[in-house]
Scaffold this motif. Structure first.
Motif, PDB file in Angstrom:
ATOM      1  N   ASN A  34      -2.098   5.563  -3.389  1.00 42.93           N
ATOM      2  CA  ASN A  34      -1.620   4.565  -4.369  1.00 42.93           C
ATOM      3  C   ASN A  34      -0.622   5.151  -5.371  1.00 42.93           C
TER       4      ASN A  34
ATOM      5  N   TYR B  21       2.993  10.673   2.110  1.00 40.61           N
ATOM      6  CA  TYR B  21       3.499   9.678   3.069  1.00 40.61           C
ATOM      7  C   TYR B  21       4.596   8.815   2.425  1.00 40.61           C
TER       8      TYR B  21
ATOM      9  N   GLN C 136       2.597   4.890  -5.239  1.00 38.43           N
ATOM     10  CA  GLN C 136       3.715   3.960  -5.463  1.00 38.43           C
ATOM     11  C   GLN C 136       5.027   4.726  -5.687  1.00 38.43           C
TER      12      GLN C 136
ATOM     13  N   PRO D 107       0.843  -1.207   0.000  1.00 35.44           N
ATOM     14  CA  PRO D 107       0.000   0.000   0.000  1.00 35.44           C
ATOM     15  C   PRO D 107       0.876   1.254   0.000  1.00 35.44           C
ATOM     16  N   SER D 108       0.347   2.345  -0.547  1.00 33.45           N
ATOM     17  CA  SER D 108       1.097   3.609  -0.527  1.00 33.45           C
ATOM     18  C   SER D 108       0.117   4.766  -0.526  1.00 33.45           C
ATOM     19  N   GLY D 109       0.587   5.933  -0.075  1.00 30.82           N
ATOM     20  CA  GLY D 109      -0.270   7.116  -0.008  1.00 30.82           C
ATOM     21  C   GLY D 109      -0.918   7.392  -1.359  1.00 30.82           C
TER      22      GLY D 109
ATOM     23  N   GLU E 253       6.770   6.519   4.771  1.00 27.79           N
ATOM     24  CA  GLU E 253       5.967   5.396   5.263  1.00 27.79           C
ATOM     25  C   GLU E 253       5.740   4.387   4.130  1.00 27.79           C
ATOM     26  N   SER E 254       5.365   4.899   2.959  1.00 25.57           N
ATOM     27  CA  SER E 254       5.044   4.020   1.822  1.00 25.57           C
ATOM     28  C   SER E 254       6.256   3.192   1.409  1.00 25.57           C
TER      29      SER E 254
ATOM     30  N   ASN F  48       3.853  13.406  -4.034  1.00 21.31           N
ATOM     31  CA  ASN F  48       3.429  12.117  -3.505  1.00 21.31           C
ATOM     32  C   ASN F  48       3.163  12.286  -2.014  1.00 21.31           C
TER      33      ASN F  48
ATOM     34  N   ALA G  45       6.903  -0.924   1.595  1.00 19.64           N
ATOM     35  CA  ALA G  45       7.309  -1.691   0.409  1.00 19.64           C
ATOM     36  C   ALA G  45       8.633  -2.415   0.664  1.00 19.64           C
TER      37      ALA G  45
ATOM     38  N   LYS H   1      13.234   6.621  -3.234  1.00 20.08           N
ATOM     39  CA  LYS H   1      11.899   7.160  -2.948  1.00 20.08           C
ATOM     40  C   LYS H   1      11.658   8.367  -3.842  1.00 20.08           C
TER      41      LYS H   1
ATOM     42  N   TRP I 123       8.169   4.795  -5.528  1.00 23.50           N
ATOM     43  CA  TRP I 123       9.416   4.040  -5.370  1.00 23.50           C
ATOM     44  C   TRP I 123       9.963   3.583  -6.717  1.00 23.50           C
TER      45      TRP I 123
END
Ligand code: IYR
Length: 232
Positions: free
Chosen positions: A75, A155, A77, A71-73, A158-159, A153, A163, A140, A79
């Motif tokens: 969505n 969070y 992604q 999951p990511s802020g 955290e994201s 983007n 991952a 990131k 990264w």
């Protein structure tokens, strides 16, 4: 609270939603699965001495797919996973990481920090950066560049942290060892890997098999009583 409670009624607007197929397990199965997963994850150790044996690229690719399923802020992604197996590039990464680490060990880290690291017997020398068949360099992305515009983007730390956790679990489950390495500062990786302006190095992860003669520090994880606070 039961999921049938009126509180959990889902109001949807005209967003694109699809049914979620979910298989509910019995309590016994859940306890068995969670215990088995703990038992398996508890055998993971950070490895600092790697065998030079090769690893199938497919395993690395699948593990990165798992990481990408995190999951990511919003969505977003945020990264990129750079996979380095080229020997010359690994040697350059080692050289530049060792230069930064030398500065850290001799000037940047304070006495308490050096004392805390004693059980791990680390120093500025990083032969694992050449020995491990793969280095995964995680970047990131604080923002995206889309049509010449900067779009934020959310969070991001955290994201990318989540991952990374998925990636470490996937690699461990696949039978591989990893090290979470943070040569500090890591800016040299952006230049060396030719990454765009919106990417910042997050973590450098050597991946491979442990050296057959590897010994690991005799350290313990906290008991559950120290890390779980149960508000009944
Ligand atoms: N980055 C250095 C130092 C280091 C710091 C911590 I905190 C560790 O848990 C381990 C190492 C190195 O990799 O040697």
């Amino acid at each position: 609270m039961s999921t049938d409670s009126p509180n959990s009624f889902q109001e949807t607007d005209d967003s694109d939603f699809i049914p979620y197929r979910f298989e509910k397990l019995s309590n016994e199965e859940m306890i068995r699965n969670s215990t088995a997963f703990y038992d398996e994850m508890a055998t993971r150790r950070s490895v600092r001495v790697f065998s030079t044996d090769d690893v199938p690229f497919e395993v690395i690719k699948q593990a990165i797919l798992t990481a990408g399923s995190a999951p990511s802020g919003a969505n977003k992604q945020p990264w990129t996973f750079c996979v380095v197996s080229n020997k010359e590039l690994k040697a350059k990464i080692r050289d530049l990481a060792e230069k930064e680490e030398y500065e850290s060990y001799t000037h940047r880290m304070n006495a308490k920090w050096l004392e805390d690291l004693k059980p791990f017997n680390t120093n500025h020398k990083k032969p694992h950066l050449e020995d491990a068949p793969y280095l995964i360099v995680i970047f990131k992305k604080p923002y995206e560049i889309e049509n010449g515009e900067k779009n934020q983007n959310y969070y991001v730390n955290e994201s990318v942290g989540i991952a990374t956790g998925f990636l470490l679990c996937a690699l461990h489950k696949s039978g591989l060892s990893t090290l979470t390495h943070t040569p500090s500062p890591m800016g040299f990786l952006t230049k060396l890997l030719n990454r765009p302006d919106n990417e910042r190095p997050y973590l450098l992860i050597p991946v491979g098999y442990p050296h057959p003669d590897l010994k690991v520090p005799n350290i313990m994880k906290h008991p559950v009583s120290k890390i779980l606070v149960d508000y009944k």
